[in-house]
Design a protein around this motif. Structure first.
Motif, mmCIF file in Angstrom:
data_model
loop_
_atom_site.group_PDB
_atom_site.id
_atom_site.type_symbol
_atom_site.label_atom_id
_atom_site.label_comp_id
_atom_site.label_asym_id
_atom_site.label_seq_id
_atom_site.Cartn_x
_atom_site.Cartn_y
_atom_site.Cartn_z
ATOM 1 N N ALA A 35 0.839 -1.191 0.000
ATOM 2 C CA ALA A 35 0.000 0.000 0.000
ATOM 3 C C ALA A 35 0.877 1.245 0.000
ATOM 4 O O ALA A 35 1.940 1.279 0.630
ATOM 5 C CB ALA A 35 -0.907 -0.001 1.228
ATOM 6 N N VAL A 39 -1.831 5.574 2.369
ATOM 7 C CA VAL A 39 -2.783 4.594 2.880
ATOM 8 C C VAL A 39 -2.277 4.006 4.188
ATOM 9 O O VAL A 39 -3.041 3.813 5.140
ATOM 10 C CB VAL A 39 -3.039 3.487 1.832
ATOM 11 N N ARG A 40 -0.983 3.725 4.267
ATOM 12 C CA ARG A 40 -0.424 3.181 5.513
ATOM 13 C C ARG A 40 -0.494 4.188 6.648
ATOM 14 O O ARG A 40 -0.513 3.802 7.829
ATOM 15 C CB ARG A 40 1.029 2.743 5.286
ATOM 16 N N TRP A 43 -4.044 3.441 8.003
ATOM 17 C CA TRP A 43 -4.157 2.134 8.651
ATOM 18 C C TRP A 43 -2.803 1.439 8.562
ATOM 19 O O TRP A 43 -2.276 1.244 7.469
ATOM 20 C CB TRP A 43 -5.223 1.282 7.966
ATOM 21 N N PRO A 46 -3.129 -2.048 6.028
ATOM 22 C CA PRO A 46 -4.332 -2.013 5.188
ATOM 23 C C PRO A 46 -4.538 -3.312 4.435
ATOM 24 O O PRO A 46 -3.588 -4.036 4.118
ATOM 25 C CB PRO A 46 -4.043 -0.849 4.235
ATOM 26 N N HIS A 47 -5.790 -3.585 4.143
ATOM 27 C CA HIS A 47 -6.169 -4.801 3.415
ATOM 28 C C HIS A 47 -6.500 -4.451 1.972
ATOM 29 O O HIS A 47 -7.301 -3.539 1.706
ATOM 30 C CB HIS A 47 -7.381 -5.454 4.076
ATOM 31 N N TRP A 67 -8.404 -0.295 -1.049
ATOM 32 C CA TRP A 67 -7.814 -0.598 0.263
ATOM 33 C C TRP A 67 -8.818 -0.322 1.370
ATOM 34 O O TRP A 67 -9.503 0.708 1.370
ATOM 35 C CB TRP A 67 -6.576 0.258 0.499
ATOM 36 N N GLN A 69 -9.407 -0.865 5.898
ATOM 37 C CA GLN A 69 -8.687 -1.048 7.155
ATOM 38 C C GLN A 69 -8.517 -2.520 7.476
ATOM 39 O O GLN A 69 -7.500 -2.957 8.005
ATOM 40 C CB GLN A 69 -9.415 -0.334 8.289
ATOM 41 N N GLU A 70 -9.535 -3.317 7.151
ATOM 42 C CA GLU A 70 -9.506 -4.758 7.396
ATOM 43 C C GLU A 70 -10.453 -5.428 6.411
ATOM 44 O O GLU A 70 -11.298 -4.750 5.806
ATOM 45 C CB GLU A 70 -9.925 -5.074 8.836
ATOM 46 N N LEU A 82 -12.604 3.943 3.044
ATOM 47 C CA LEU A 82 -11.774 3.209 2.088
ATOM 48 C C LEU A 82 -10.838 4.168 1.366
ATOM 49 O O LEU A 82 -11.035 5.384 1.370
ATOM 50 C CB LEU A 82 -12.632 2.440 1.088
#
Length: 204
Positions: A35, A39-40, A43, A46-47, A67, A69-70, A82
């Motif tokens: 990511a 984005v990091r 979260w 990130p997923h 992406w 959070q989970e 998101l």
């Protein structure tokens, strides 16, 4: 997008202009990049919920990644923050990016002319010209706003909850395993979950 290419598989759709958007294979997903920093910062881990590649008459235009959070399990996707990352493979004009973005948003449902014009003006104001290797990331907070970054640098935001929802829905539509499934799920405000059973999750 609309028309289906005659030789396309079940997970590929294209439009009359030759644009083709297809989910990446499981092998490509396994090799997906980390990511981006922006984005990091949201979260720590990130997923990657989904990703796809856009081509025009065979030319790689961009990769798009969704992406969260989970991992999302259930149907309340519209209430989830998101980040939508678009990594460009070639130079594109910012005005054209805005126009194409509106087209993708309109796939999720009708948008009246006045609202379309207002949203297009906002995106034209925000979106820069890009070069191959650039990325634009949109961060969406449900019921609040959409903020955009260019290579990690803030571009600005659109403080319109309906805009944020429509743009985030376009991310689900473009990265779901089956675009047709995603379109149906969008109408029901559910998470797209259909697709090929053998496809492995992007993150392990």
């Amino acid at each position: 997008m609309g028309q289906r290419r005659p030789d396309a598989g079940p997970d590929v759709e294209c439009d009359a202009g030759g644009l083709l958007l297809s989910p990446l294979s499981a092998r490509a997903q396994d090799k997906a990049p980390a990511a981006p920093a922006e984005v990091r910062q949201l979260w720590p881990t990130p997923h990657l919920q989904g990703q796809a590649r856009l081509r025009f008459i065979g030319l790689h235009i961009y990769d798009i990644r969704l992406w969260l959070q989970e991992p999302l399990r259930g149907g309340a996707w519209a209430q989830q923050p998101l980040a939508l990352e678009i990594a460009y493979a070639r130079n594109l004009d910012g005005l054209k990016i805005a126009e194409r973005s509106l087209t993708e948003m309109q796939r999720g449902g009708p948008i009246d002319e006045a609202t379309s014009a207002r949203w297009l003006a906002e995106m034209k104001r925000l979106f820069p010209n890009v070069k191959g290797g650039d990325r634009i990331t949109g961060v969406f907070q449900p019921g609040q706003a959409a903020a955009f970054l260019h290579n990690g640098r803030p571009l600005g935001e659109v403080r319109d909850a309906r805009f944020a929802q429509a743009f985030s829905a376009s991310g689900w539509l473009r990265t779901a395993p089956s675009p047709r499934c995603a379109s149906n799920c969008w109408v029901r405000h559910e998470q797209p979950q259909c697709g090929r059973a053998e496809r492995r999750p992007p993150n392990r």
